[in-house]
Design a protein around this motif. Structure first.
Motif, PDB file in Angstrom:
ATOM      1  N   TYR A  32       0.809  -1.205   0.000  1.00  0.00           N
ATOM      2  CA  TYR A  32       0.000   0.000   0.000  1.00  0.00           C
ATOM      3  C   TYR A  32       0.847   1.262   0.000  1.00  0.00           C
ATOM      4  N   THR A  33       0.374   2.261  -0.742  1.00  0.00           N
ATOM      5  CA  THR A  33       0.891   3.609  -0.554  1.00  0.00           C
ATOM      6  C   THR A  33       0.281   4.161   0.731  1.00  0.00           C
ATOM      7  N   THR A  50       3.112  11.433   1.155  1.00  0.00           N
ATOM      8  CA  THR A  50       2.828  10.041   0.841  1.00  0.00           C
ATOM      9  C   THR A  50       4.131   9.292   0.619  1.00  0.00           C
ATOM     10  N   THR A  52       5.223   5.502  -1.253  1.00  0.00           N
ATOM     11  CA  THR A  52       4.745   4.342  -1.985  1.00  0.00           C
ATOM     12  C   THR A  52       5.325   3.054  -1.415  1.00  0.00           C
ATOM     13  N   SER A  53       4.854   1.939  -1.950  1.00  0.00           N
ATOM     14  CA  SER A  53       5.381   0.651  -1.518  1.00  0.00           C
ATOM     15  C   SER A  53       6.870   0.538  -1.834  1.00  0.00           C
ATOM     16  N   ASP A  56       9.095   5.648  -2.627  1.00  0.00           N
ATOM     17  CA  ASP A  56       9.084   6.990  -3.213  1.00  0.00           C
ATOM     18  C   ASP A  56       8.189   7.903  -2.375  1.00  0.00           C
ATOM     19  N   THR A  57       8.649   9.120  -2.166  1.00  0.00           N
ATOM     20  CA  THR A  57       7.914  10.056  -1.321  1.00  0.00           C
ATOM     21  C   THR A  57       7.436  11.267  -2.106  1.00  0.00           C
ATOM     22  N   ASN A  58       6.366  11.866  -1.600  1.00  0.00           N
ATOM     23  CA  ASN A  58       5.819  13.080  -2.178  1.00  0.00           C
ATOM     24  C   ASN A  58       5.329  13.947  -1.023  1.00  0.00           C
ATOM     25  N   ASP A  98      -3.665   3.323   0.778  1.00  0.00           N
ATOM     26  CA  ASP A  98      -4.257   3.291  -0.561  1.00  0.00           C
ATOM     27  C   ASP A  98      -3.595   2.217  -1.406  1.00  0.00           C
ATOM     28  N   GLY A 100      -4.254   1.884  -4.540  1.00  0.00           N
ATOM     29  CA  GLY A 100      -3.987   2.438  -5.857  1.00  0.00           C
ATOM     30  C   GLY A 100      -5.003   2.107  -6.916  1.00  0.00           C
ATOM     31  N   ASN A 107      -9.144   1.640  -0.050  1.00  0.00           N
ATOM     32  CA  ASN A 107      -8.610   2.919   0.420  1.00  0.00           C
ATOM     33  C   ASN A 107      -9.174   3.157   1.807  1.00  0.00           C
TER      34      ASN A 107
END
Length: 119
Positions: A32-33, A50, A52-53, A56-58, A98, A100, A107
């Motif tokens: 999951y993200t 966020t 990701t699995s 990766d970050t945002n 999430d 995705g 979600n």
């Protein structure tokens, strides 16, 4: 049954730090993200960060350089390290898991944890 539970909120002075934690159960966490969002009463929910699995970050523009998101898949937990807190960071912070699909399916949201930053 899926459970998403936040912890770590509280009251802190401006310039201080807090670390939020979110533990998710009932899902394959590593797939999951995970994300943190915040929402004030009467306002739209705002992206904080966020991950990701794949790691990766945002980040949202308002917190870049001050907050760091990380995850520990072995503990089914995502963290939000918040530094240099400002009074405008006062908000309820929600954790999201999430898968995705782009839909509400798979979600999940937590109940939120209050962060209050005093000036």
């Amino acid at each position: 049954q899926v459970k998403v539970v936040e912890s770590g909120g509280g009251l802190v002075q401006a310039g201080g730090s807090l670390r939020l934690s979110c533990t998710a159960s009932g899902i394959i966490f590593s797939m999951y993200t995970m994300g943190w969002y915040r929402q004030a009463p009467g306002e739209q929910r705002e992206l904080v960060a966020t991950i990701t699995s794949g790691g990766d970050t945002n980040y949202g523009d308002s917190i870049k350089g001050r907050f760091t998101i990380s995850r520990d898949n072995a503990k089914n937990t995502v963290y939000l390290q918040m530094n240099s807190l400002k009074p405008e960071d006062t908000n309820v912070y929600y954790c999201n898991a999430d898968f995705g699909t782009g839909t509400p399916l798979y979600n999940y949201w937590g109940q939120g944890t209050q962060v209050t930053v005093s000036s």
